[in-house]
Design an enzyme around this catalytic site. Structure first.
Site, PDB file in Angstrom:
ATOM      1  CE  LYS C  78      -3.982   2.012   2.505  1.00 39.52           C
ATOM      2  NZ  LYS C  78      -4.857   1.903   3.696  1.00 39.52           N
ATOM      3  CB  SER C 158      -8.155   3.893   2.602  1.00 46.13           C
ATOM      4  OG  SER C 158      -7.344   3.248   3.571  1.00 46.13           O
ATOM      5  CB  SER C 182      -8.687   1.385   5.709  1.00 42.85           C
ATOM      6  OG  SER C 182      -9.358   2.613   5.544  1.00 42.85           O
TER       7      SER C 182
END
Ligand SMILES: [Mg+2]
Ligand SMILES: [Zn+2]
Lengths: 485, 95, 489
Positions: C78, C158, C182
């Site tokens: 990420k 997210s 997330s």
């Protein structure tokens, strides 16, 4: 020592509180492993934490916690076993994270006391409101470029103790005494070097005035970052006058942050602080509460030195010194230590005279600190012993002192080299007296007919005849006997 | 509590985010909507509840006073938009 | 040769050890898949050179028998994790071009274990979002399609790039971060496993901060076993993070297969509000039955402050974010917009550098901390947070684990109207309470709705008890027999 400003409408008194930022003596910064030393090339002592890089996190330096507690104990303050680090949010070029990690409603140290030693020998207690730990900001350099300021983050993250007094100070002089006393305590404790010129101790002064007799607190102004004791006193004096003028002319003081200009001796409002303060303090979620136990505090307590107030009391009690003399001696730990070593086995008042007058005079003249004194405490102590046992007259001692200051040699060596032993042998003095009396029969006659003031002249003659080595006491005793027989 | 334009202007200044005059109204409206929804918390009885400020109840770790970092100016300045002779450059700050 | 991208981490690990294929071959299969599926926009930056170089090193270590726990396993990272020498953006324009001179603790651990970084995964800007629509680098599309509609779906957020990459076979696993859901919510939307460990398990050092008291890294994989393998590598004490737990790391993989016989599973009534999506509710009932079938005892429980969790979160998280994001000021890194004065430079830089949702949250956060409002908002939220945490503490006196749906709905369309921020916030209604309490939570893909879209179930346990969580997850996974996407060779 009451300080009153006489205005057109009446008398005013000034109310002062001081906030001192004292840099903690430590090797590394408060929350990062970068060096806290002075004087490095720009941005050479910066960790990614100090630069506020993304994802960086603070970890606290244990030594800085100890130093804060140590200082708190030195101020006889309440130590809070649980305190909270909070973020103080505001934007400034040299504050990389966009917030300062500080302490807000739960500081590490609570209320304490600082005792002022007034010039008349009395004391006055000033309340300490709190002491908290926080990070320093970096430094902005404004004069290297026409349209830019340059940022150096070497100072960013260095540990500071913010020490806040209660608004108990009533004159510029008291503010000066407060700063000197605080600096003295910090130096005794070894928690801050107290160097205002280098910025390791910085002072903000909160100043307001009120009519004498009133107990209200009027609007105060904060004068930021004044960098010497003298300037703090001048800034307060100037600011207090300004307040009186404003109030008396029917105006109103705005609570604001002001800057002292020592060149013009005036204060002016700071542009960068014009916007209303709203620091949005909240507990730093990157740090848990700072906690320790009684054993931790006790461990620090056991290593505390004798502090100035206790030392002063002891000097007065054990050595019979006056409050004033003792106060002067203990102001700097090095001076007190020097005095104690030099005074061993001799009369304390004699030692105080020599240290406070002769030695301090010498150091002042040369502009050097006591740690660099050419005469060691041990050597001065020996000189005092030679005075005490009548080996040296005080005049001879002064000569020896001069020679010690020049050469760094010890007193015994100088006395031996120059054959300066005081003559206490009555035989040698007798001979000298007899000769002087024989050569000055007229003076002897005058003395005997009542002109006793001539004794001084006779003593002088004997001293002259013995190159100053005669013990003056023995000398006058023998003279008296012979002249009056 | 609904926010007015002046409040939005104030918090935008505090946050150093330029909000054009023309967008103040709409921003105030959106933020007010969120705040209105948040305010249901007022109904929760929190008398005598100690606030929870962190994500964990671990103990704060302390590190020892050793110099372990720094001496890396090139890396510190590597991403700077306006590096200047070993400094970070910014528009002149006038005091 | 079988399609290498379809393998699980556990299987690939064994086959690499047996030299059935090389790490370079495994990596190249994934790089090819990433190329074929660029339209998903799962990666902000692909790093094929880094990947191949690391895969070669892995092959050397495999040959010499000195391999790590994830030797040769290709992973996506990420783009919230700082990676040394590789651009890290947090999905924001303001960090475009930022190349960290340091490596986050979690990605360093993954690297030290021999894993191969394929690239940096897309995400909602600064991890603020539940749809991946707020990334400056464009929306991520879910590899899943609904039966009844042809438009692109969101992967959730997210960690949307992570979920899309793992479910679409572009990476064997990925790192995510979870602040209010997330990891778990996009795992649910994309039909994969997502684990948010106990707050303090994984170091936050080097992870771009959103809300410090909530942020927690975790693994996203296709199987529960893979998540256990990955988490073991990712977590552990980090002296650089003051909130990192000084605790030994359990062998999470070792507990798999122990089953749930004798465990008490709590079913909180507050997670079944009126109007709950019927298919979500039905799948939850399925999960309850699976637990019973496996020998667990079902216990009805109450978490009375559940309803307050979202508003609490939307005070705490923006408040912390408003402060955490103050460092993006154009002085030391990132984008800058010049101005005549320092303040003008700040205001223009931040106005141009942050997107709408990030700015909105900074403003809300600034407001709730500001003078006169702190007590009513921030302090109040901290107190309610304490009550929410207490609900869980009390529940875990009665049960060993809690089972709930992960998200209230399946994935929605990339172009569905999103004009109400509060409606978007409701996506995290089931995940946020655990985030506030700091307890571990995992989402396991449990089935498809009638439109063919994945739905996940969430397992929560008490702090530091990820082992029980993994046991329950394994049983759910075995029972669900989740129909993963078909892999195109
Ligand atoms: Mg202050
Ligand atoms: Zn301060």
């Amino acid at each position: 020592m009451s300080y009153i400003i006489k205005g057109d409408t009446g008398e005013w008194e000034v109310v002062i509180g001081l906030e001192v930022h004292a840099q903690v003596i430590s090797k590394a910064k408060l929350f990062s492993g970068a060096s806290a030393d002075f004087g490095a090339e720009p941005n050479m002592q910066v960790s990614f934490i100090d630069a506020g890089m993304p994802g960086m996190l603070p970890v606290i330096n244990a030594h800085c916690v100890q130093q804060a507690v140590r200082t708190g104990l030195g101020l006889k303050a309440k130590i809070n076993k649980r305190s909270i680090f909070a973020r103080k949010n505001y934007f400034y070029a040299d504050m990389p994270q966009g917030y300062q990690i500080s302490q807000y409603d739960m500081p590490i140290v609570g209320e304490g006391i600082l005792v002022l030693d007034m010039p008349d020998g009395s004391t006055r207690s000033i309340g300490i409101e709190r002491l908290h730990l926080e990070q320093d900001a970096g430094k902005s350099v404004h004069d290297m470029h026409a349209t830019k300021s340059f940022i150096d983050l070497n100072r960013s993250g260095v540990a500071l103790m913010e020490i806040v007094s209660k608004p108990d100070l009533r004159s510029p002089e008291e503010a000066g005494l407060y700063l000197k006393k605080l600096r003295s305590i910090l130096r005794y404790l070894g928690t801050c070097d107290g160097n205002m010129e280098e910025g390791s101790m910085r002072c903000d002064a909160n100043v307001s005035v009120r009519p004498v007799g009133s107990t209200e607190l009027r609007t105060r102004c904060e004068i930021k970052n004044v960098n010497s004791v003298r300037f703090v006193m001048q800034a307060i004096e100037h600011e207090a006058m300004r307040h009186v003028d404003v109030w008396e002319s029917g105006g109103k003081i705005d609570q604001e942050t002001r800057l002292y200009d020592s060149n013009k001796n005036e204060t002016r409002a700071m542009r960068s602080k014009e916007m209303a303060h709203d620091y949005r303090y909240f507990p730093d979620p990157d740090l848990l509460p700072l906690e320790f136990d009684d054993a931790f505090i006790a461990g620090i307590t056991s290593t505390l030195p004798e502090l100035p107030d206790d030392k002063k009391a002891r000097f007065m009690k054990d050595h019979g010194l006056s409050a004033y003399d003792a106060g002067v001696l203990v102001a700097e730990q090095e001076n007190a230590l020097y005095f104690e070593e030099a005074a061993q086995g001799v009369d304390a008042k004699l030692a105080n005279n020599w240290v406070s007058t002769n030695l301090f005079g010498l150091l002042n003249a040369r502009g050097i600190p006591i740690t660099e004194s050419p005469i060691s405490a041990k050597n001065l102590g020996r000189l005092l012993q030679l005075i005490s046992d009548n080996t040296l007259s005080s005049r001879m001692a002064k000569d020896v002192f001069e020679t010690m200051a020049e050469t760094g040699k010890d007193a015994d060596a100088i006395v031996a080299e120059q054959g300066l032993k005081q003559i206490t042998d009555t035989g040698a003095i007798d001979t000298a007296i007899d000769q002087i009396m024989a050569e000055n029969a007229d003076k002897v006659e005058q003395y005997r007919s009542g002109k006793v003031q001539l004794m001084g002249w006779f003593v002088g003659q004997v001293m002259k005849a013995t190159q100053g080595k005669a013990n003056p006491g023995v000398c006058s005793e023998l003279l008296k006997k012979k002249l009056e027989s | 509590m609904s926010l007015d334009k002046a409040t939005v202007r104030r918090i935008a200044t505090l946050a150093r985010i330029e909000v054009p005059e023309a967008e103040l109204e709409a921003t105030a409206e959106t933020l007010s909507g969120i705040l209105k929804w948040i305010e249901q918390l007022a109904e929760v009885n929190t008398d005598a509840v100690a606030p929870m400020s962190g994500g964990t109840d671990l103990k704060l770790p302390w590190r020892s006073d050793k110099v372990t970092d720094g001496g890396q100016r090139d890396k510190v300045l590597a991403n700077a938009p306006d590096p200047q002779d070993g400094f970070f450059g910014v528009p002149k700050v006038v005091e | 040769m079988t399609n290498l991208t379809a393998l699980t981490i556990a299987t690939a690990r064994d086959k690499l050890a047996k030299k059935e294929f090389t790490a370079v071959e495994l990596t190249q299969a994934h790089l090819a898949a990433m190329d074929r599926h660029k339209h998903l926009n799962a990666f902000i930056a692909m790093t094929p050179d880094v990947a191949v170089a690391r895969a070669k090193e892995s092959d050397a270590r495999l040959a010499s028998g000195k391999s790590g726990a994830l030797e040769g396993i290709p992973l996506g990272i990420k783009d919230l994790f700082c990676t040394e020498g590789v651009q890290t953006t947090a999905g924001s324009h303001i960090l475009e071009g930022f190349v960290p001179p340091y490596e986050s603790t979690v990605t360093q651990k993954l690297r030290d274990a021999g894993s191969v970084m394929l690239g940096k995964l897309n995400l909602d800007e600064f991890a603020m979002g539940s749809s991946n629509l707020t990334s400056f680098f464009g929306a991520v599309k879910s590899p899943w399609k609904a039966k009844t509609r042809s438009d692109d779906l969101v992967p959730g957020g997210s960690s949307g790039g992570s979920a899309a990459a793992v479910s679409g076979y572009l990476a064997m696993g990925a790192t995510g971060t979870d602040t209010g859901g997330s990891i778990r919510q996009p795992a649910s939307f994309c039909g994969i496993v997502g684990v948010k460990p106990t707050y303090g398990r994984c170091s936050r050092w080097g992870v771009v901060a959103f809300a410090s008291s909530l942020d927690q890294p975790g693994p996203m994989t296709r199987t529960v076993r893979d998540a256990a393998i990955m988490l073991k590598v990712m977590c552990g004490h980090d002296p650089k993070d003051s909130t990192s737990a000084p605790m030994a790391v359990p062998d999470f993989e070792a507990v798999l297969g122990q089953g749930v016989k004798g465990l008490r599973i709590g079913i909180p009534k507050e997670y079944r509000p009126d109007g709950l999506n019927t298919e979500v509710a039905a799948l939850w009932d399925c999960g309850i039955q699976w637990m019973k079938d496996a020998g667990a005892t079902i216990v009805d429980i109450s978490l009375p402050h559940t309803k307050t969790a979202l508003p609490t979160y939307y005070i705490v998280a923006p408040a912390e974010a408003s402060s955490n994001l103050a460092r993006y000021d154009g002085v030391r890194f990132g984008q800058r917009v010049e101005g005549k004065s320092l303040d003008e430079m700040y205001s223009k830089t931040r106005a141009a550098g942050f997107g709408t949702e990030v700015k909105r949250r900074i403003l809300i956060g600034t407001y709730v901390l500001s003078a006169g409002y702190y007590d009513a908002y921030y302090l109040k939220a901290q107190k309610v947070r304490a009550l929410i945490a207490r609900d869980f503490t009390e529940a875990f006196e009665k049960v060993d684990a809690i089972l709930t749906p992960t998200a209230p709905t399946p994935a929605f369309g990339v172009n569905d109207p999103q004009d109400d921020p509060v409606a978007m916030y409701l996506n995290d209604v089931f995940t946020v309470p655990a985030s506030l309490a700091g307890i571990p939570g995992a989402s396991v893909p449990a089935g498809l709705n009638s439109d063919g879209l994945p739905l996940g179930l969430q397992v929560l346990t008490k702090r530091w008890d990820e082992e029980t969580m993994f046991r329950v997850c394994q049983v759910l996974e075995d029972a669900a027999q989740f129909p993963f996407l078909k892999v195109t060779p």
